[in-house]
Design an enzyme around this catalytic site. Structure first.
Site, PDB file in Angstrom:
ATOM      1  N   GLY A  41       5.929  12.867  64.990  1.00 13.72           N
ATOM      2  CA  GLY A  41       4.851  13.800  65.305  1.00 13.72           C
ATOM      3  C   GLY A  41       4.941  15.010  64.397  1.00 13.72           C
ATOM      4  O   GLY A  41       6.015  15.322  63.877  1.00 13.72           O
ATOM      5  N   GLN A  65       3.539  23.492  61.508  1.00 12.51           N
ATOM      6  CA  GLN A  65       4.739  23.058  60.777  1.00 12.51           C
ATOM      7  C   GLN A  65       4.490  22.871  59.286  1.00 12.51           C
ATOM      8  O   GLN A  65       5.446  22.700  58.522  1.00 12.51           O
ATOM      9  CB  GLN A  65       5.287  21.756  61.372  1.00 12.51           C
ATOM     10  CG  GLN A  65       5.848  21.932  62.779  1.00 12.51           C
ATOM     11  CD  GLN A  65       6.424  20.625  63.288  1.00 12.51           C
ATOM     12  OE1 GLN A  65       5.684  19.770  63.765  1.00 12.51           O
ATOM     13  NE2 GLN A  65       7.728  20.458  63.164  1.00 12.51           N
ATOM     14  N   CYS A 100      13.531  18.225  65.993  1.00 14.23           N
ATOM     15  CA  CYS A 100      12.306  18.789  65.425  1.00 14.23           C
ATOM     16  C   CYS A 100      12.473  18.886  63.914  1.00 14.23           C
ATOM     17  O   CYS A 100      13.526  19.303  63.434  1.00 14.23           O
ATOM     18  CB  CYS A 100      12.068  20.175  66.019  1.00 14.23           C
ATOM     19  SG  CYS A 100      10.582  20.985  65.406  1.00 14.23           S
ATOM     20  N   LEU A 101      11.427  18.513  63.190  1.00 17.74           N
ATOM     21  CA  LEU A 101      11.485  18.567  61.725  1.00 17.74           C
ATOM     22  C   LEU A 101      11.620  20.009  61.220  1.00 17.74           C
ATOM     23  O   LEU A 101      12.038  20.227  60.090  1.00 17.74           O
ATOM     24  CB  LEU A 101      10.230  17.923  61.119  1.00 17.74           C
ATOM     25  CG  LEU A 101      10.070  16.420  61.383  1.00 17.74           C
ATOM     26  CD1 LEU A 101       8.718  15.934  60.871  1.00 17.74           C
ATOM     27  CD2 LEU A 101      11.203  15.626  60.741  1.00 17.74           C
ATOM     28  N   HIS A 123       5.743  17.888  73.037  1.00 16.10           N
ATOM     29  CA  HIS A 123       6.524  18.618  72.034  1.00 16.10           C
ATOM     30  C   HIS A 123       5.593  19.217  70.971  1.00 16.10           C
ATOM     31  O   HIS A 123       5.716  20.396  70.616  1.00 16.10           O
ATOM     32  CB  HIS A 123       7.544  17.658  71.396  1.00 16.10           C
ATOM     33  CG  HIS A 123       8.333  18.247  70.272  1.00 16.10           C
ATOM     34  ND1 HIS A 123       9.692  18.481  70.349  1.00 16.10           N
ATOM     35  CD2 HIS A 123       7.957  18.655  69.023  1.00 16.10           C
ATOM     36  CE1 HIS A 123      10.104  19.017  69.202  1.00 16.10           C
ATOM     37  NE2 HIS A 123       9.077  19.121  68.371  1.00 16.10           N
ATOM     38  N   GLU A 124       4.654  18.392  70.489  1.00 17.10           N
ATOM     39  CA  GLU A 124       3.745  18.874  69.431  1.00 17.10           C
ATOM     40  C   GLU A 124       2.780  19.930  69.970  1.00 17.10           C
ATOM     41  O   GLU A 124       2.455  20.892  69.274  1.00 17.10           O
ATOM     42  CB  GLU A 124       2.969  17.706  68.812  1.00 17.10           C
ATOM     43  CG  GLU A 124       3.832  16.606  68.194  1.00 17.10           C
ATOM     44  CD  GLU A 124       4.891  17.114  67.230  1.00 17.10           C
ATOM     45  OE1 GLU A 124       4.684  18.170  66.609  1.00 17.10           O
ATOM     46  OE2 GLU A 124       5.946  16.461  67.116  1.00 17.10           O
ATOM     47  N   HIS A 156       4.155  23.351  69.868  1.00 18.44           N
ATOM     48  CA  HIS A 156       4.072  24.001  68.551  1.00 18.44           C
ATOM     49  C   HIS A 156       2.777  24.804  68.412  1.00 18.44           C
ATOM     50  O   HIS A 156       2.755  25.835  67.739  1.00 18.44           O
ATOM     51  CB  HIS A 156       4.113  22.956  67.427  1.00 18.44           C
ATOM     52  CG  HIS A 156       5.501  22.517  67.056  1.00 18.44           C
ATOM     53  ND1 HIS A 156       6.457  23.381  66.582  1.00 18.44           N
ATOM     54  CD2 HIS A 156       6.084  21.294  67.066  1.00 18.44           C
ATOM     55  CE1 HIS A 156       7.575  22.712  66.326  1.00 18.44           C
ATOM     56  NE2 HIS A 156       7.386  21.438  66.615  1.00 18.44           N
TER      57      HIS A 156
HETATM   58 ZN    ZN Z   1       8.833  19.948  66.453  1.00 18.62          ZN
END
Ligand code: ZN
Length: 201
Positions: free
Chosen positions: A49, A54, A113-114, A156-157, A160
């Site tokens: 995701g 991000q 998380c990226l 989660h997304e 953000h």
């Molecule tokens: Zn994340």
């Protein structure tokens, strides 16, 4: 393929509330290109995701995809526990809104998380949600119930888009390197790890 740099924790764009996308701009080549680049960036990372903040864009867009290859890497017990039994096709959510479904449970799973590479933590979230959103053609959808692993990725997304990171919600003492998370959850339940964390020290 054009990937975008992934913004890392500490950048203020990850803490801002992202702006709604004006529906009349969805068809624009600028927005369609941004969506394509988000998809390419997610796949290259690789991740399941990605939210627009991000890649430095404070706009309410998320992309999610859990390809069959990622699921095949998991053991059967892990698939069951995470309710990650089915591949999740690529989906683009614009101006999404979610709500937990009444009367369903909550679950605790490891998340990473990226934007916070190398770490993972245990996060408790509702198991079932409803999501409404516009797709990349601007068509409205109401998807309910979203169950298990896809519901987790989406939540989660979504966070953000509101400037929230999983580390804000992780169980105290559960933040660790992703390598240690893998080692400590391999072949055992998350509840065993939670009990162990409570006993440490
Ligand atoms: Zn994340």
């Amino acid at each position: 393929m054009t990937t975008l740099p992934i913004v890392q924790i500490g950048d203020p764009v990850l803490r801002r509330r992202a702006a709604e996308v004006p529906p009349e701009t969805i068809a624009s080549s600028e927005l369609q290109t941004l969506i394509d680049r988000m998809i390419e960036t997610m796949r290259a990372a690789p991740g399941v995701g990605l939210a627009a903040p991000q890649v430095g864009e404070a706009r309410r867009i998320i992309v999610v995809e859990d390809p069959p290859a990622a699921i095949e890497r998991l053991g059967e017990a892990q698939r069951e526990e995470r309710q990650r039994t089915d591949a999740f096709p690529l989906q683009v959510f614009i101006n999404p809104r979610i709500r937990p479904l009444a009367g369903t449970g909550r679950t605790i799973f490891p998340e990473g998380c990226l934007s916070i590479p190398g770490y993972a933590g245990l996060v408790e979230r509702p198991l079932d949600i409803e999501i409404t959103y516009l797709d990349r053609r601007g068509i409205f959808h109401d998807w309910t119930p979203v169950h298990g692993w896809p519901a987790r990725i989406i939540q989660h997304e979504m966070d953000h888009l509101d400037g929230i990171l999983y580390t804000d919600k992780a169980l105290p003492r559960s933040l660790m390197t992703d390598e240690n998370m893998r080692r400590r959850t391999e072949g055992r339940s998350v509840s065993a790890l939670i009990a162990e964390l409570a006993d440490e020290g």
